[in-house]
Design an enzyme around this catalytic site. Structure first.
Site, short mmCIF file in Angstrom:
data_model
loop_
_atom_site.label_atom_id
_atom_site.label_comp_id
_atom_site.label_asym_id
_atom_site.label_seq_id
_atom_site.Cartn_x
_atom_site.Cartn_y
_atom_site.Cartn_z
N LYS A 291 0.81 -1.03 -0.10
CA LYS A 291 0.10 -0.09 0.04
C LYS A 291 1.05 1.38 -0.06
O LYS A 291 1.95 1.27 0.68
CB LYS A 291 -0.78 -0.06 1.12
CG LYS A 291 -1.87 1.14 1.29
CD LYS A 291 -2.80 1.03 2.46
CE LYS A 291 -3.74 1.90 2.72
NZ LYS A 291 -4.77 1.76 4.01
N LEU B 30 -7.30 8.67 3.77
CA LEU B 30 -7.18 7.13 4.02
C LEU B 30 -8.26 6.96 4.96
O LEU B 30 -8.19 5.78 5.68
CB LEU B 30 -6.01 7.02 5.10
CG LEU B 30 -4.52 7.35 4.18
CD1 LEU B 30 -3.46 7.11 5.37
CD2 LEU B 30 -4.39 6.03 3.34
N SER C 55 -9.58 1.57 2.86
CA SER C 55 -8.50 2.08 2.03
C SER C 55 -7.34 1.57 1.34
O SER C 55 -6.56 1.90 0.69
CB SER C 55 -7.82 3.12 2.99
OG SER C 55 -6.98 2.57 4.01
N ILE D 73 -7.79 1.09 10.06
CA ILE D 73 -8.17 1.91 11.32
C ILE D 73 -9.71 1.81 11.39
O ILE D 73 -10.04 2.23 12.59
CB ILE D 73 -7.77 3.17 11.42
CG1 ILE D 73 -7.83 3.81 12.74
CG2 ILE D 73 -8.10 4.30 10.44
CD1 ILE D 73 -6.84 5.36 13.02
N ALA D 74 -10.27 1.37 10.35
CA ALA D 74 -11.99 1.31 10.38
C ALA D 74 -12.32 0.32 9.62
O ALA D 74 -13.38 0.15 9.26
CB ALA D 74 -12.24 2.69 9.72
N GLY D 75 -11.45 -0.56 8.89
CA GLY D 75 -12.08 -1.66 8.02
C GLY D 75 -11.15 -1.79 6.80
O GLY D 75 -11.52 -2.52 5.94
N SER D 76 -9.99 -0.89 6.88
CA SER D 76 -9.20 -0.78 5.52
C SER D 76 -8.44 -1.72 5.07
O SER D 76 -8.10 -1.92 3.80
CB SER D 76 -8.50 0.48 5.72
OG SER D 76 -8.94 1.43 5.84
#
Length: 567
Positions: A149, A197, A222, A243-246
């Protein structure tokens, strides 16, 4: 489009309004295109009139040799490393094959931000020479190409933290990259991510990443570039952040495996730190995680990284042994206890997700290996409200300052991400208050989990299959687990979305659970999700990452046998 640019499939052209930003974008894309030889460019007829499902094109376009198709399609990382070590394939042949397939994948999905085949081949030549001279591989990943990434630093290559003003070339490998390079990995490309992001889609200055199974859908975010690339087998293994499902959302959208560990397990030392949303990590830690075509490759990755004792260099890490337990060693022969959460009490997932969960549950029940029960959701609406403030404690003001530095336009999903907290700066006291709320929530959730009497939970990855572009609005099913900091992984299923019109299941689901649930139903009615793969998410308790892998192996074995019997 400038003739100096590499054409890519664009169902929705990305044309930023700012001339300054557009000029910077053109410069970056021209530099990218200059590295791509004409022999690796797809015919314009494919670019301008692609099929909805582009997964067959790399194999059929005529750019790859028969051996390159074999290398990229018939191996995973584990078996490929063995084939290179036994000299069935040279590292150069493997690096060449995946570099070529990656640039084909990029033209179909806009999944890359940088492509450096020449450097990869030079690295592979060194590895081949080492193997020839010593008779042994340099490490367990000898010659294996790994995609990365954009945010994660590789020496001499671009890194970016979500806004153009943070773009910079790394001067050294980040710790994780150094560990993998020392194990023999070859690096050949970097992959797309979204502005800020903080989208579960991937649209950036490099363009919009498409879902290979249906280019009218998102690949997720992301880490969406990685997911699309791996789904097209332009990579077998990649690195993302979450950090949230990336990691989990794009893995689910593209039908591959993805793992988000508990925080402070895997090293993020030397990653780009100047992140516009970095204040979120005052309360919600981002993690690095693997994405792959097979579960055993994620396990191999964890063994390689954890055996390097990364906590010695990174004092933030908690020393964690990687010793996944075998189920037969459980006390008294107890069966693995699995709780199924069909919805979170806020949004009932769209029909293909419910169908996949129902199929997985039925296969696990039929196996007789597990104790299956329901898992009661826990205050998801409260968690999402707290998360919004935790992600943007300054109301998005830092993000806006970063955007202004290069006249970068705020994209629609960036605006959506901050809309509920925009310009509400909660200050130091607010951050501390959020910490207290978070910790209390985690204490109470731990009690809730104990009351469920399960070892792992299985739930949706998202509210639906891959979303139509610019409509990934709801992160509930992934970000909740970031809030309570539980490790989670995606497992693909054989279920795919069918054409729109499928009704929601069960009379109890006829009434939407919330306004958000009603909106998700509207999105389902308006969209066409044909061909989108469906995965499920498997969760374990915080810092029970090794137990999660024990469960994943057993669950996946059952599902793979069931999938084979369907064919």
């Amino acid at each position: 489009m400038s003739s100096a640019l590499l054409p890519v499939v664009e169902p929705i052209p990305f044309e930023p309004a700012s001339q300054k930003y557009q000029t910077l974008r053109t410069s970056l894309l021209e530099k990218f295109a200059a590295a791509v030889p004409d022999a690796l460019k797809l015919p314009r007829s494919i670019i301008h009139n692609p099929p909805v499902d582009v997964t067959a094109i790399p194999r059929e376009c005529g750019i790859l040799s028969a051996q390159e198709i074999d290398i990229t399609e018939n191996y995973d990382v584990t078996s490929l490393a063995q084939a290179i070590a036994s000299k069935k394939f040279s590292a150069v042949a493997v690096a060449t094959a995946f570099s070529k397939r990656a640039i084909i994948a990029h033209q179909l999905t806009c999944c890359l931000t940088e492509w450096f085949m020449r450097e990869a081949v030079a690295q592979a030549e060194y590895l081949d020479d080492y193997l020839e001279k010593t008779g042994k591989p340099i490490g367990p990943l000898h010659g294996v190409p790994i995609s990365v990434k954009l945010r994660i630093s590789i020496a001499g290559h671009w890194s970016m933290a979500g806004t153009l003003d943070t773009l910079q070339k790394a001067t050294k490998d980040s710790q994780l990259i150094a560990i993998l390079r020392n194990a023999g990995a070859v690096f050949y490309c970097k992959t797309n991510q979204p502005q800020s992001l903080m989208h579960l889609e991937s649209l950036s200055i490099w363009g919009r990443t498409l879902n290979p199974f249906n280019i009218n859908l998102s690949s997720g975010g992301s880490t969406g570039g990685e997911a699309a690339l791996i789904a097209l087998r332009g990579s077998l293994f990649g690195l993302g952040t979450d950090i949230a499902g990336s990691v989990r959302a794009p893995a689910g959208y593209c039908g591959i495996f993805g793992f988000r560990p508990t925080s402070h397990v895997l090293p993020t030392k030397d990653f780009l730190l100047n992140v516009p949303g970095f204040a979120a990590e005052l309360n919600i830690m981002g993690c690095v995680g693997p994405m792959s075509t097979t579960l055993r490759d994620m396990d191999l990755f964890m063994n390689v990284v954890m055996s390097a004792n990364p906590s010695i260099q990174d004092p933030q890490l908690i020393p964690t042994p990687w010793t996944p337990r075998r189920l037969e060693k459980q006390p008294d022969g107890a069966r693995l206890r699995i709780g199924f959460m069909m919805n979170d009490g806020v949004i009932t997932p769209q029909p293909p997700v419910t169908r996949a969960l129902t199929w997985v549950r039925s296969q696990l029940e039929k196996s007789g290996f597990f104790d299956i029960k329901d898992f009661v959701p826990f205050r998801a609406a409260e968690a999402m409200k707290n998360l919004n403030s935790a992600y943007w404690p300054d109301g998005g003001r830092t993000l806006k300052r970063h955007l202004a530095m290069t006249s970068e336009p705020m994209l629609p999903l960036t605006a959506w991400a901050i809309k509920d907290v925009e310009n509400i700066d909660i200050g130091v006291a607010g951050v501390l208050e959020q910490r207290g709320k978070r910790d209390l929530f985690r204490y109470e959730f731990a009690e809730h989990w104990a009351s469920q009497q399960v070892d792992i939970a299985i739930c949706p990855v998202s509210v639906g299959p891959a979303c139509m572009h610019d409509t990934t609005f709801y992160w509930n099913y992934t970000s909740f687990w970031n809030y309570v900091d539980c490790p989670g992984a995606t497992i693909p299923t054989p279920i795919k979305a069918c054409r729109k019109g499928t009704e929601y299941y069960g009379s109890e689901d006829q009434v939407p659970l919330s306004d958000e649930c009603k909106h998700v139903r509207q999105l389902w009615a308006e969209g066409d999700f044909e061909g989108a793969p469906i995965a499920v998410q498997v969760i374990s308790r915080r810092y029970h990452d090794d137990e999660l892998f024990t469960a994943l192996k057993t669950v996946n074995e059952v599902l793979e046998r069931s999938t084979s019997s369907r064919r």
